[in-house]
Enzyme design. Structure first.
Site, PDB file in Angstrom:
ATOM      1  N   GLY A   1       6.918   5.360   7.669  1.00  0.00           N
ATOM      2  CA  GLY A   1       6.099   6.563   7.749  1.00  0.00           C
ATOM      3  C   GLY A   1       6.383   7.293   9.037  1.00  0.00           C
ATOM      4  O   GLY A   1       7.437   7.110   9.668  1.00  0.00           O
TER       5      GLY A   1
ATOM      6  N   GLY B   1       2.990   4.918  12.645  1.00  0.00           N
ATOM      7  CA  GLY B   1       3.627   3.644  12.996  1.00  0.00           C
ATOM      8  C   GLY B   1       3.090   3.094  14.311  1.00  0.00           C
ATOM      9  O   GLY B   1       2.865   1.884  14.450  1.00  0.00           O
TER      10      GLY B   1
ATOM     11  N   LYS C   1       0.862  -1.179   0.000  1.00  0.00           N
ATOM     12  CA  LYS C   1       0.000   0.000   0.000  1.00  0.00           C
ATOM     13  C   LYS C   1       0.905   1.238   0.000  1.00  0.00           C
ATOM     14  O   LYS C   1       1.384   1.683   1.032  1.00  0.00           O
ATOM     15  CB  LYS C   1      -0.909   0.025   1.235  1.00  0.00           C
ATOM     16  CG  LYS C   1      -2.055   1.010   1.038  1.00  0.00           C
ATOM     17  CD  LYS C   1      -2.436   1.762   2.278  1.00  0.00           C
ATOM     18  CE  LYS C   1      -1.560   2.919   2.601  1.00  0.00           C
ATOM     19  NZ  LYS C   1      -1.486   4.010   1.599  1.00  0.00           N
TER      20      LYS C   1
ATOM     21  N   CYS D   1      14.178  10.577   6.167  1.00  0.00           N
ATOM     22  CA  CYS D   1      14.136  10.200   7.581  1.00  0.00           C
ATOM     23  C   CYS D   1      15.493  10.342   8.246  1.00  0.00           C
ATOM     24  O   CYS D   1      15.593  10.685   9.411  1.00  0.00           O
ATOM     25  CB  CYS D   1      13.643   8.762   7.691  1.00  0.00           C
ATOM     26  SG  CYS D   1      14.567   7.637   6.639  1.00  0.00           S
TER      27      CYS D   1
ATOM     28  N   GLU E   1       9.809   1.672  10.215  1.00  0.00           N
ATOM     29  CA  GLU E   1      10.866   2.632   9.864  1.00  0.00           C
ATOM     30  C   GLU E   1      10.242   4.016   9.982  1.00  0.00           C
ATOM     31  O   GLU E   1       9.452   4.412   9.125  1.00  0.00           O
ATOM     32  CB  GLU E   1      11.362   2.384   8.427  1.00  0.00           C
ATOM     33  CG  GLU E   1      11.978   1.017   8.212  1.00  0.00           C
ATOM     34  CD  GLU E   1      13.252   0.791   9.005  1.00  0.00           C
ATOM     35  OE1 GLU E   1      13.871   1.780   9.443  1.00  0.00           O
ATOM     36  OE2 GLU E   1      13.614  -0.378   9.209  1.00  0.00           O
TER      37      GLU E   1
ATOM     38  N   GLU F   1      10.700  16.624  14.071  1.00  0.00           N
ATOM     39  CA  GLU F   1      11.114  16.350  12.689  1.00  0.00           C
ATOM     40  C   GLU F   1      10.434  17.352  11.764  1.00  0.00           C
ATOM     41  O   GLU F   1       9.208  17.377  11.673  1.00  0.00           O
ATOM     42  CB  GLU F   1      10.719  14.917  12.306  1.00  0.00           C
ATOM     43  CG  GLU F   1      11.224  14.523  10.941  1.00  0.00           C
ATOM     44  CD  GLU F   1      10.782  13.134  10.530  1.00  0.00           C
ATOM     45  OE1 GLU F   1       9.588  12.821  10.682  1.00  0.00           O
ATOM     46  OE2 GLU F   1      11.626  12.360  10.037  1.00  0.00           O
TER      47      GLU F   1
HETATM   48  P1  NAD Z   1       2.593   8.823   6.977  1.00  0.00           P
HETATM   49  O1  NAD Z   1       2.753   8.196   8.307  1.00  0.00           O
HETATM   50  O2  NAD Z   1       1.613   9.911   6.815  1.00  0.00           O
HETATM   51  O3  NAD Z   1       2.181   7.729   5.884  1.00  0.00           O
HETATM   52  C1  NAD Z   1       2.969   6.575   5.621  1.00  0.00           C
HETATM   53  C2  NAD Z   1       2.075   5.483   5.077  1.00  0.00           C
HETATM   54  O4  NAD Z   1       1.197   5.039   6.103  1.00  0.00           O
HETATM   55  C3  NAD Z   1       1.180   5.914   3.915  1.00  0.00           C
HETATM   56  O5  NAD Z   1       1.088   4.843   2.996  1.00  0.00           O
HETATM   57  C4  NAD Z   1      -0.151   6.184   4.591  1.00  0.00           C
HETATM   58  O6  NAD Z   1      -1.258   6.037   3.741  1.00  0.00           O
HETATM   59  C5  NAD Z   1      -0.164   5.133   5.690  1.00  0.00           C
HETATM   60  N1  NAD Z   1      -0.920   5.484   6.894  1.00  0.00           N
HETATM   61  C6  NAD Z   1      -1.185   6.722   7.371  1.00  0.00           C
HETATM   62  N2  NAD Z   1      -1.851   6.619   8.534  1.00  0.00           N
HETATM   63  C7  NAD Z   1      -1.994   5.288   8.805  1.00  0.00           C
HETATM   64  C8  NAD Z   1      -2.590   4.550   9.861  1.00  0.00           C
HETATM   65  N3  NAD Z   1      -3.189   5.156  10.892  1.00  0.00           N
HETATM   66  N4  NAD Z   1      -2.549   3.197   9.800  1.00  0.00           N
HETATM   67  C9  NAD Z   1      -1.937   2.567   8.775  1.00  0.00           C
HETATM   68  N5  NAD Z   1      -1.372   3.219   7.727  1.00  0.00           N
HETATM   69  C10 NAD Z   1      -1.388   4.571   7.749  1.00  0.00           C
HETATM   70  O7  NAD Z   1       4.066   9.289   6.541  1.00  0.00           O
HETATM   71  P2  NAD Z   1       4.519  10.067   5.233  1.00  0.00           P
HETATM   72  O8  NAD Z   1       4.123  11.499   5.362  1.00  0.00           O
HETATM   73  O9  NAD Z   1       4.054   9.327   4.018  1.00  0.00           O
HETATM   74  O10 NAD Z   1       6.099   9.918   5.312  1.00  0.00           O
HETATM   75  C11 NAD Z   1       6.901  10.764   6.054  1.00  0.00           C
HETATM   76  C12 NAD Z   1       7.377  10.080   7.321  1.00  0.00           C
HETATM   77  O11 NAD Z   1       8.011   8.849   6.988  1.00  0.00           O
HETATM   78  C13 NAD Z   1       8.436  10.873   8.048  1.00  0.00           C
HETATM   79  O12 NAD Z   1       8.169  10.883   9.441  1.00  0.00           O
HETATM   80  C14 NAD Z   1       9.722  10.116   7.767  1.00  0.00           C
HETATM   81  O13 NAD Z   1      10.730  10.300   8.724  1.00  0.00           O
HETATM   82  C15 NAD Z   1       9.250   8.725   7.692  1.00  0.00           C
HETATM   83  N6  NAD Z   1      10.188   7.890   6.926  1.00  0.00           N
HETATM   84  C16 NAD Z   1      10.983   7.001   7.594  1.00  0.00           C
HETATM   85  C17 NAD Z   1      11.912   6.230   6.905  1.00  0.00           C
HETATM   86  C18 NAD Z   1      12.818   5.265   7.626  1.00  0.00           C
HETATM   87  O14 NAD Z   1      13.417   4.436   6.953  1.00  0.00           O
HETATM   88  N7  NAD Z   1      12.953   5.323   8.931  1.00  0.00           N
HETATM   89  C19 NAD Z   1      12.020   6.345   5.526  1.00  0.00           C
HETATM   90  C20 NAD Z   1      11.196   7.245   4.874  1.00  0.00           C
HETATM   91  C21 NAD Z   1      10.271   8.006   5.586  1.00  0.00           C
END
Ligand code: NAD
Length: 480
Positions: free
Chosen positions: A231, A236, A175, A287, A253, A382
């Site tokens: 995310g 998470g 997804k 990230c 992650e 962040e």
């Molecule tokens: P996000 O948490 O908004 O979304 C990430 C994914 O989760 C999307 O596919 C979204 O549709 C889904 N999602 C959102 N809410 C959810 C829920 N309640 N239950 C299940 N799924 C859900 O994050 P984003 O804005 O897409 O990405 C940015 C974040 O990702 C930043 O905090 C960044 O640090 C982190 N990130 C971490 C890494 C790592 O390797 N540690 C890598 C890339 C990004």
């Protein structure tokens, strides 16, 4: 030109959904694609297909050589389709094309790496502890894995989970984020071309709110055995709670606020150039960004001068132009959020580079605040944009304490010519990865990536990345 239309990918074919959503380029606002807006029912169908493909095979029980060949074919197809994959990333995410092409190359290498591991993976045996018995330790695929991913590395962020999952013999439902779903859908077609059996890789796309609903559905599903999530920390944690329903395995992650630490004996110019890259790469939407610069007071002024020179060398512009080093931010909301942190910085600290919030479009120039208090919002939260907090220090112990005074623990850097200092600091900082005289890479692929503390749990890449998708089984055999 007609706008590309993307559908769900379930059971080896595209599937329409009742609703659709659009994606507009963050660079110029043009419509760049329409996508199926999948719902919980679509997620259910995707999971059912992946479950069937796992329970009835042939993928989980296929010979290692077969899985190897498909992964190698996937790598070659990715490379052959670099232009199309990179262009899709650029259009949907605004990532500069040189970065996007680099991401395709890294994703292809990731398939290669796990193709190699498939052939060399082994369990183990114990014959010494009881002469009348034999013990076997087997590694088996964990089952159906759901991959929920972010938009900032829209291809590699999926492939670094998918390649080890497939190598282990798992089946997968992905997804992707609604902000950049195209690369995952193109990947599904390439995997089919590479010879992937039906149902082994399924993709459900959905718009923002429904994305969380679909993500929660996958996290809670009793037919899913493992969630690999990338995310924000808040999402998470929501995934982790939902995953408790069937005690499924969870890898997260999440975010970071990593400290890049500069000692007076560092190679100042290289350190400054790298420090700029550490917080401006992908316009700071990464990230592992080195978003806190811990700067020894003895080189403070000299280093800030060098930072200004390298900040000025960044080229903000059309992400399809190979000369561009920084594209726009991903969305209007993200842009507003980053600008609001610049306002916070103006109130809390001293602006020394950038900070012009009147730039057009969704661009933000490299922005540096000095004399930032490590306990302030700017140093603790962040930002996910090109904003750097400079925090001066005087002693090594102080630097380690400042680096560790964070809810996160994802990455970090240390710059010094002293091996002792480098190793003491690398060991002292509680974070998933540390770079010495480098940042984000010292040119070593496939080292485990993941975080301490609120930055997550589990690791991607490397051997351990494969083990994340395997269960251990022990067999005790009493010899007759
Ligand atoms: P996000 O948490 O908004 O979304 C990430 C994914 O989760 C999307 O596919 C979204 O549709 C889904 N999602 C959102 N809410 C959810 C829920 N309640 N239950 C299940 N799924 C859900 O994050 P984003 O804005 O897409 O990405 C940015 C974040 O990702 C930043 O905090 C960044 O640090 C982190 N990130 C971490 C890494 C790592 O390797 N540690 C890598 C890339 C990004």
């Amino acid at each position: 030109m007609t706008t590309p239309q993307f559908d769900l990918w379930i059971d080896g074919a595209t599937r329409a959904s009742e609703a659709r959503f659009e994606r507009h380029s963050p660079f110029d606002g043009t419509l760049v694609g329409t996508y199926a807006d999948g719902d919980a029912g679509d997620a259910e169908r995707a999971v059912a297909g992946a479950r069937r493909a796992f329970d009835t095979g042939p993928w989980p029980t296929s010979p290692a050589r077969r899985r190897h060949d498909v992964l190698v074919a996937a790598s070659r197809l990715l490379t052959a389709n670099t232009d199309a994959l990179a262009e899709r990333m650029v259009l949907e995410s605004g990532k500069p094309v040189t970065l996007a092409r680099g991401e395709v190359a890294a994703a292809a290498r990731c398939f290669d790496y796990y193709a190699g591991l498939v052939l060399s993976a082994e369990g183990s045996a114990i014959s010494e502890r009881n002469p009348g018995a034999l013990g076997l330790i087997l590694r088996e695929p964990i089952g159906v894995a759901a991959l929920i991913t972010a938009w900032n590395f829209p291809l590699l962020g999926v492939v670094c989970k998918l390649a080890p999952a497939l190598a282990a013999g798992c089946t997968v439902v992905a997804k992707p984020s609604h902000m950049c779903p195209g690369p995952t859908l193109l990947l599904a077609q390439l995997l089919a071309e590479a010879g992937m059996p039906v149902g082994v890789f399924q993709v459900v796309t959905s718009q923002q709110e429904r994305g969380a609903v679909v993500g929660q559905h996958l996290a809670a599903s009793r037919a899913v055995d493992k969630i690999a999530f990338t995310g924000s920390t808040a999402s998470g944690q929501a995934v982790m709670r939902a995953a408790a329903s069937n005690t499924k395995r969870v890898a997260l992650e999440l975010g970071g606020k990593s400290a890049n630490i500069v000692f007076p004996d560092a190679a100042i110019d290289i350190a400054a150039r790298t420090a700029i890259g550490a917080f401006t790469f992908n316009s700071g939407q990464q990230c592992s960004a080195g978003s806190r610069l811990l700067l020894h007071r003895d080189v403070h002024d000299e280093f800030l001068d060098a930072l200004a020179v390298h900040a000025a060398a960044q080229v903000l512009g059309d992400p399809l132009d190979p000369a561009t080093t920084m594209g726009p931010l991903i969305s209007r909301e993200q842009h507003e959020r980053v600008l609001s942190y610049i306002d916070v910085g103006r109130a809390e600290a001293k602006l020394v580079i950038g900070g012009d919030t009147s730039r057009g479009g969704l661009f933000v120039e490299p922005t540096v605040f000095d004399e930032v208090d490590n306990s302030s919002r700017l140093a603790q939260e962040e930002v996910f944009g090109p904003v750097l907090s400079v925090i001066p220090f005087e002693t090594e112990q102080e630097a380690i304490a400042l680096a560790n005074d964070s809810a996160y623990g994802l990455a970090g850097g240390v710059w010094t010519r002293s091996l002792d200092t480098a190793l003491r600091v690398a060991k002292g900082v509680r974070t998933g990865k540390m770079f010495v005289n480098s940042y984000n890479t010292a040119g070593i692929d496939d080292m485990p990536h993941g975080g301490y503390k609120d930055s997550g749990t589990g690791r991607e890449f490397g051997h351990v990345g494969l083990e994340e998708f395997q269960e251990l089984k022990t067999v005790q055999i009493l010899l007759g």
